[in-house]
Motif scaffolding. Sequence first.
Motif, PDB file in Angstrom:
ATOM      1  N   PRO A   1       9.348  -9.902  -6.359  1.00 18.13           N
ATOM      2  CA  PRO A   1       8.226 -10.074  -7.304  1.00 18.13           C
ATOM      3  C   PRO A   1       7.392 -11.328  -7.054  1.00 18.13           C
ATOM      4  O   PRO A   1       6.164 -11.270  -7.086  1.00 18.13           O
ATOM      5  N   LYS A   2       8.055 -12.471  -6.799  1.00 17.48           N
ATOM      6  CA  LYS A   2       7.308 -13.716  -6.620  1.00 17.48           C
ATOM      7  C   LYS A   2       6.447 -13.670  -5.370  1.00 17.48           C
ATOM      8  O   LYS A   2       5.262 -14.036  -5.385  1.00 17.48           O
ATOM      9  N   ARG A   3       7.027 -13.193  -4.291  1.00 21.20           N
ATOM     10  CA  ARG A   3       6.295 -13.105  -3.019  1.00 21.20           C
ATOM     11  C   ARG A   3       5.165 -12.084  -3.123  1.00 21.20           C
ATOM     12  O   ARG A   3       4.054 -12.309  -2.644  1.00 21.20           O
ATOM     13  N   ARG A   4       5.444 -10.959  -3.756  1.00 18.24           N
ATOM     14  CA  ARG A   4       4.420  -9.921  -3.905  1.00 18.24           C
ATOM     15  C   ARG A   4       3.241 -10.422  -4.721  1.00 18.24           C
ATOM     16  O   ARG A   4       2.087 -10.141  -4.404  1.00 18.24           O
ATOM     17  N   ALA A   5       3.531 -11.169  -5.778  1.00 21.88           N
ATOM     18  CA  ALA A   5       2.457 -11.683  -6.629  1.00 21.88           C
ATOM     19  C   ALA A   5       1.523 -12.593  -5.837  1.00 21.88           C
ATOM     20  O   ALA A   5       0.291 -12.536  -6.002  1.00 21.88           O
ATOM     21  N   MET A   6       2.088 -13.428  -4.960  1.00 21.14           N
ATOM     22  CA  MET A   6       1.268 -14.328  -4.139  1.00 21.14           C
ATOM     23  C   MET A   6       0.385 -13.534  -3.179  1.00 21.14           C
ATOM     24  O   MET A   6      -0.806 -13.838  -3.006  1.00 21.14           O
ATOM     25  N   LEU A   7       0.960 -12.510  -2.555  1.00 22.97           N
ATOM     26  CA  LEU A   7       0.195 -11.716  -1.590  1.00 22.97           C
ATOM     27  C   LEU A   7      -0.864 -10.863  -2.280  1.00 22.97           C
ATOM     28  O   LEU A   7      -1.982 -10.699  -1.759  1.00 22.97           O
ATOM     29  N   ILE A   8      -0.534 -10.307  -3.425  1.00 25.35           N
ATOM     30  CA  ILE A   8      -1.508  -9.498  -4.160  1.00 25.35           C
ATOM     31  C   ILE A   8      -2.690 -10.351  -4.600  1.00 25.35           C
ATOM     32  O   ILE A   8      -3.853  -9.917  -4.571  1.00 25.35           O
ATOM     33  N   GLU A   9      -2.399 -11.573  -5.016  1.00 27.00           N
ATOM     34  CA  GLU A   9      -3.484 -12.474  -5.411  1.00 27.00           C
ATOM     35  C   GLU A   9      -4.448 -12.712  -4.252  1.00 27.00           C
ATOM     36  O   GLU A   9      -5.667 -12.729  -4.424  1.00 27.00           O
ATOM     37  N   TYR A  10      -3.894 -12.852  -3.051  1.00 30.18           N
ATOM     38  CA  TYR A  10      -4.755 -13.051  -1.877  1.00 30.18           C
ATOM     39  C   TYR A  10      -5.550 -11.779  -1.572  1.00 30.18           C
ATOM     40  O   TYR A  10      -6.754 -11.856  -1.269  1.00 30.18           O
ATOM     41  N   CYS A  11      -4.896 -10.607  -1.648  1.00 39.76           N
ATOM     42  CA  CYS A  11      -5.595  -9.343  -1.402  1.00 39.76           C
ATOM     43  C   CYS A  11      -6.745  -9.155  -2.399  1.00 39.76           C
ATOM     44  O   CYS A  11      -7.822  -8.674  -2.037  1.00 39.76           O
ATOM     45  N   PHE A  12      -6.498  -9.536  -3.640  1.00 41.60           N
ATOM     46  CA  PHE A  12      -7.540  -9.432  -4.665  1.00 41.60           C
ATOM     47  C   PHE A  12      -8.700 -10.367  -4.329  1.00 41.60           C
ATOM     48  O   PHE A  12      -9.868 -10.015  -4.501  1.00 41.60           O
ATOM     49  N   GLN A  13      -8.375 -11.540  -3.805  1.00 41.99           N
ATOM     50  CA  GLN A  13      -9.399 -12.527  -3.454  1.00 41.99           C
ATOM     51  C   GLN A  13     -10.289 -12.028  -2.319  1.00 41.99           C
ATOM     52  O   GLN A  13     -11.515 -12.215  -2.355  1.00 41.99           O
ATOM     53  N   VAL A  14      -9.695 -11.381  -1.299  1.00 43.14           N
ATOM     54  CA  VAL A  14     -10.471 -10.932  -0.140  1.00 43.14           C
ATOM     55  C   VAL A  14     -10.862  -9.459  -0.244  1.00 43.14           C
ATOM     56  O   VAL A  14     -11.310  -8.856   0.725  1.00 43.14           O
ATOM     57  N   GLN A  15     -10.675  -8.856  -1.434  1.00 39.89           N
ATOM     58  CA  GLN A  15     -11.127  -7.489  -1.731  1.00 39.89           C
ATOM     59  C   GLN A  15     -10.502  -6.439  -0.811  1.00 39.89           C
ATOM     60  O   GLN A  15     -11.196  -5.700  -0.117  1.00 39.89           O
ATOM     61  N   LYS A  16      -9.182  -6.404  -0.828  1.00 39.26           N
ATOM     62  CA  LYS A  16      -8.438  -5.383  -0.090  1.00 39.26           C
ATOM     63  C   LYS A  16      -7.782  -4.427  -1.082  1.00 39.26           C
ATOM     64  O   LYS A  16      -7.331  -4.842  -2.153  1.00 39.26           O
ATOM     65  N   ASN A  17      -7.754  -3.143  -0.738  1.00 38.02           N
ATOM     66  CA  ASN A  17      -7.063  -2.168  -1.587  1.00 38.02           C
ATOM     67  C   ASN A  17      -5.569  -2.482  -1.602  1.00 38.02           C
ATOM     68  O   ASN A  17      -4.991  -2.846  -0.574  1.00 38.02           O
ATOM     69  N   ILE A  18      -4.955  -2.327  -2.769  1.00 34.66           N
ATOM     70  CA  ILE A  18      -3.560  -2.723  -2.949  1.00 34.66           C
ATOM     71  C   ILE A  18      -2.728  -1.533  -3.402  1.00 34.66           C
ATOM     72  O   ILE A  18      -3.113  -0.818  -4.332  1.00 34.66           O
ATOM     73  N   TYR A  19      -1.583  -1.317  -2.757  1.00 32.68           N
ATOM     74  CA  TYR A  19      -0.625  -0.279  -3.127  1.00 32.68           C
ATOM     75  C   TYR A  19       0.764  -0.916  -3.082  1.00 32.68           C
ATOM     76  O   TYR A  19       1.082  -1.625  -2.132  1.00 32.68           O
ATOM     77  N   HIS A  20       1.593  -0.677  -4.089  1.00 32.77           N
ATOM     78  CA  HIS A  20       2.929  -1.249  -4.050  1.00 32.77           C
ATOM     79  C   HIS A  20       3.928  -0.355  -4.764  1.00 32.77           C
ATOM     80  O   HIS A  20       3.592   0.383  -5.692  1.00 32.77           O
ATOM     81  N   SER A  21       5.187  -0.422  -4.297  1.00 33.65           N
ATOM     82  CA  SER A  21       6.267   0.328  -4.933  1.00 33.65           C
ATOM     83  C   SER A  21       6.504  -0.242  -6.328  1.00 33.65           C
ATOM     84  O   SER A  21       6.220  -1.413  -6.593  1.00 33.65           O
ATOM     85  N   ILE A  22       7.039   0.598  -7.222  1.00 31.87           N
ATOM     86  CA  ILE A  22       7.174   0.216  -8.625  1.00 31.87           C
ATOM     87  C   ILE A  22       8.523  -0.429  -8.882  1.00 31.87           C
ATOM     88  O   ILE A  22       9.572   0.102  -8.502  1.00 31.87           O
ATOM     89  N   GLU A  23       8.504  -1.573  -9.553  1.00 35.43           N
ATOM     90  CA  GLU A  23       9.700  -2.257 -10.009  1.00 35.43           C
ATOM     91  C   GLU A  23       9.722  -2.220 -11.535  1.00 35.43           C
ATOM     92  O   GLU A  23       8.750  -1.822 -12.174  1.00 35.43           O
ATOM     93  N   ILE A  24      10.829  -2.652 -12.119  1.00 28.65           N
ATOM     94  CA  ILE A  24      10.989  -2.558 -13.563  1.00 28.65           C
ATOM     95  C   ILE A  24       9.911  -3.353 -14.298  1.00 28.65           C
ATOM     96  O   ILE A  24       9.423  -2.941 -15.349  1.00 28.65           O
ATOM     97  N   GLN A  25       9.483  -4.511 -13.756  1.00 25.84           N
ATOM     98  CA  GLN A  25       8.456  -5.299 -14.428  1.00 25.84           C
ATOM     99  C   GLN A  25       7.113  -4.586 -14.420  1.00 25.84           C
ATOM    100  O   GLN A  25       6.288  -4.800 -15.313  1.00 25.84           O
ATOM    101  N   ASP A  26       6.888  -3.719 -13.425  1.00 25.73           N
ATOM    102  CA  ASP A  26       5.652  -2.941 -13.392  1.00 25.73           C
ATOM    103  C   ASP A  26       5.647  -1.903 -14.508  1.00 25.73           C
ATOM    104  O   ASP A  26       4.611  -1.622 -15.110  1.00 25.73           O
ATOM    105  N   VAL A  27       6.815  -1.321 -14.789  1.00 24.99           N
ATOM    106  CA  VAL A  27       6.929  -0.346 -15.873  1.00 24.99           C
ATOM    107  C   VAL A  27       6.652  -1.018 -17.209  1.00 24.99           C
ATOM    108  O   VAL A  27       5.962  -0.476 -18.072  1.00 24.99           O
ATOM    109  N   VAL A  28       7.179  -2.231 -17.385  1.00 23.27           N
ATOM    110  CA  VAL A  28       6.905  -2.980 -18.613  1.00 23.27           C
ATOM    111  C   VAL A  28       5.414  -3.239 -18.752  1.00 23.27           C
ATOM    112  O   VAL A  28       4.837  -3.135 -19.835  1.00 23.27           O
TER     113      VAL A  28
END
Length: 465
Positions: A198-225
């Motif tokens: 989760p921690k590593r994914r959050a850092m990478l997703i933030e960068y993808c959002f910054q440079v406008q890249k489409n994001i896809y990720h497997s679902i973890e329990i925190q995503d369901v919440v």
Amino acid sequence: MRRFQQSYLLAVHFLAFTSCFAIFFVGFGLEFPFLLRPSRTSLITAITFLVVYTLMTLVYGGMDIGKKKGRPIALTFVAKLLPTDLLAHLFLCIMNVTVVNGGRFVYESPWVLVCVYVVQVLVTTALAYFGNDLYFHFTPPSRCLVIAGVGQDASGLVQRIGKLKKQYRVVKILHTDAPDLLGEIDQVDGVFFYNVSPKRRAMLIEYCFQVQKNIYHSIEIQDVVGVGSCCVNFGDMPIMAYQVKSLSMEQRIFKRLLDLSVSALVLLVASPFMLITALAIKLEDGGHVFYKQPRVTSNNKVFSVLKFRSMREGVGNIHRSASKDDDRITRVGRVIRKFRIDELPQLINILRGEMSLVGPRPEMVENVQKYTSQLPEFAYRHRVKAGLTGLAQIYGKYNTSPKDKLAMDLMYIERYSFWLDLKLILQTAMVLLSAEESTEEFVQEDPQLQEDEQQQEEREEVSCL
């Protein structure tokens, strides 16, 4: 290019609707010329067609050009045009009660309805295939990067992406400890994350959002919440709030009424098919028609699920879930499992209150114990009654992992609504039309996926942004 894509998709959607609308009115207009003139009958019929078509689009989806293959899109129209035409035709017959037919209701020209429906299906099928081909001719596949957690095998995900080769092209597969990971992200259109902490994914997703890249990720329990959360404001501070979910008294009453009414109706309609199935099972080997097996429902209660017998009697390992090419399955069993006919006796379990129409799959006691030890979150799915259909039953397949099926079950629980139940019940018809294999089996989770999340995160921290 994106602006062109949106305009093209809007044009195809509009063409699909206007084609179906025109075929209906021209087809019936040849039989009832007054339908082609402005009148109260034509107005009511047009409104009925529009409203039902819109509702069915919300249930089954629209002309998903560029997202699905031609066949699933065609099946979508097969499913949603039938109730649209039936109800529009019914209202036409009601509005056509006049002195000419003695002032009484007559279900007129059903053969026209059949012809209209067939032409609509043919036209939309051709439009689905042609629209997809034209879209992919001008739109190259999205160049994608797959990033997996350290030590994780993303081959299963890559294989699934490969089935959509016109939509996506995987250019590289990397782990989170790869050098110059951000530079690799800059070179692609989208990024798939698979089992990244989760921690590593959050850092990478933030960068993808910054440079406008489409994001896809497997679902973890925190995503369901997160799915069950909403944004609330405490003064001038926005806060994400998650409230513990439980069905209200009104929701329980409406869900139970839906279970009783639909299961009773389906049992009545399906009784001839159930009788034929029972005879076929008996004639094949002379064994029992039904079989019972302990399954788990809400609050970990165990009940006996009732199904048509699809396996040979007297074989070993009766408590082992069936696999796709299981030699224990009889000839009749293969047919009834393919079209889900073996599930119909579960409607009796629903009438008894042991199951619901929609909910997590009623799993074997042995499987519950095994998967709860591997995935502690598996116990959360027993917060509601087991269901005959649901997200996992509709979208799951033989090779769907327990973790992915669990994610779908938890997503249903968090998003529950009366409308969602109705939507999933109607979507079940698409499963029958596609004649996919039963989703009975849970495959064994990859042992690598059971790695302690904290250890994985510590290892990935070595490679920082």
